[in-house]
Each structure stands twice: as structure tokens, then as C-alpha cells.
Scaffold this motif. Sequence first.
Motif, short mmCIF file in Angstrom:
data_model
loop_
_atom_site.label_atom_id
_atom_site.label_comp_id
_atom_site.label_asym_id
_atom_site.label_seq_id
_atom_site.Cartn_x
_atom_site.Cartn_y
_atom_site.Cartn_z
N ILE A 1 0.82 -1.22 0.00
CA ILE A 1 0.00 0.00 0.00
C ILE A 1 0.85 1.27 0.00
O ILE A 1 0.42 2.31 -0.48
N LYS A 2 2.08 1.16 0.47
CA LYS A 2 2.97 2.32 0.51
C LYS A 2 3.32 2.81 -0.90
O LYS A 2 3.44 4.01 -1.14
N HIS A 3 3.44 1.90 -1.86
CA HIS A 3 3.84 2.26 -3.22
C HIS A 3 2.70 2.20 -4.23
O HIS A 3 2.89 2.53 -5.39
N SER A 4 1.51 1.77 -3.81
CA SER A 4 0.36 1.69 -4.70
C SER A 4 -0.39 3.02 -4.68
O SER A 4 -0.37 3.74 -3.70
N ASP A 5 -1.07 3.32 -5.79
CA ASP A 5 -1.90 4.53 -5.85
C ASP A 5 -3.12 4.26 -6.73
O ASP A 5 -3.45 3.11 -6.99
N VAL A 6 -3.79 5.30 -7.20
CA VAL A 6 -5.04 5.16 -7.97
C VAL A 6 -4.79 4.55 -9.34
O VAL A 6 -5.66 3.89 -9.89
N LYS A 7 -3.63 4.75 -9.91
CA LYS A 7 -3.33 4.27 -11.25
C LYS A 7 -2.48 3.01 -11.30
O LYS A 7 -2.28 2.43 -12.36
N ARG A 8 -1.98 2.56 -10.16
CA ARG A 8 -1.09 1.39 -10.14
C ARG A 8 -1.25 0.64 -8.82
O ARG A 8 -1.24 1.23 -7.76
N ALA A 9 -1.36 -0.69 -8.92
CA ALA A 9 -1.41 -1.55 -7.74
C ALA A 9 -0.14 -2.39 -7.72
O ALA A 9 0.20 -3.03 -8.71
N ILE A 10 0.55 -2.36 -6.61
CA ILE A 10 1.79 -3.12 -6.44
C ILE A 10 1.51 -4.26 -5.46
O ILE A 10 1.09 -4.03 -4.33
N LEU A 11 1.74 -5.48 -5.91
CA LEU A 11 1.57 -6.66 -5.07
C LEU A 11 2.91 -7.35 -4.91
O LEU A 11 3.73 -7.36 -5.84
N LYS A 12 3.12 -7.94 -3.74
CA LYS A 12 4.36 -8.66 -3.49
C LYS A 12 4.04 -10.07 -3.03
O LYS A 12 3.09 -10.29 -2.29
N GLN A 13 4.85 -11.02 -3.51
CA GLN A 13 4.68 -12.41 -3.14
C GLN A 13 5.95 -12.89 -2.44
O GLN A 13 7.04 -12.73 -2.97
N LYS A 14 5.78 -13.46 -1.26
CA LYS A 14 6.91 -13.94 -0.48
C LYS A 14 7.41 -15.26 -1.06
O LYS A 14 6.62 -16.17 -1.32
N LYS A 15 8.71 -15.36 -1.28
CA LYS A 15 9.34 -16.56 -1.83
C LYS A 15 10.59 -16.90 -1.03
O LYS A 15 11.11 -16.07 -0.31
N LYS A 16 11.07 -18.13 -1.20
CA LYS A 16 12.33 -18.56 -0.60
C LYS A 16 13.20 -19.15 -1.69
O LYS A 16 12.72 -19.85 -2.57
N ASP A 17 14.49 -18.87 -1.62
CA ASP A 17 15.41 -19.44 -2.60
C ASP A 17 15.96 -20.77 -2.10
O ASP A 17 15.49 -21.30 -1.08
N GLU A 18 16.94 -21.32 -2.79
CA GLU A 18 17.49 -22.63 -2.44
C GLU A 18 18.12 -22.63 -1.05
O GLU A 18 18.19 -23.66 -0.38
N GLU A 19 18.61 -21.48 -0.60
CA GLU A 19 19.27 -21.38 0.70
C GLU A 19 18.31 -20.92 1.79
O GLU A 19 18.73 -20.49 2.85
N ASN A 20 17.00 -20.98 1.51
CA ASN A 20 15.93 -20.57 2.43
C ASN A 20 15.98 -19.10 2.80
O ASN A 20 15.50 -18.72 3.86
#
Length: 97
Positions: free
Chosen positions: A4-23
Amino acid sequence: MLDIKHSDVKRAILKQKKKDEENKVYYETYSFYERKGQLRMSQGYMPLMMNLRTVYFSYVNKDVMKMKIVERDGRCSILAFKLKEMEKDKRANEPKK
């Protein structure tokens, strides 16, 4: 999760949590926006809808996003999405040493 900090009326920013091979935890970022009459998603060129007049994003709170889509022929749709709330960085609450 909605950034929500970087999203506004014209753009929605979503983040997905991931883990790499080293966790190690990292976040993939996806951006939804309207350009040239198309609803697009970043992470490459991916049009999701075409023949649009405009798209507006609104945020009820950190876990509900609404998208108002106005098509070129005047039809209007409002979509609501329930998202996971963004987790706070635990290190930010720790006292500095």
C-alpha cells in the motif's frame, strides 16, 4: 500481499513472499496498471484486458483492493480482491545494538 505504501489510484503493487534454495526470503513484485487501453501486469509484457478507457485502483485497507474498470463502450465493472496483509519486518522492531 498489497504494498500500500507504493500503490496509488493508477497502479497496484503486489508482493509475493518466496524462498530461494538457501531458504533466504525475498519478495517478487507485480505491478498492475492501465496503458494504451489495456490492463497490464509487469514481470514482462502481459496484457490482461483490452479495449479499456481507464482503470482505477482503490484500497479499503491493507488487505482489500478494488479495481474499477471502464471499457471504451462505457460499460463499468468493479472488482474487489481480498489479499494477505503485508507482514512487518521483524528486524524493524528489534532494538538497535
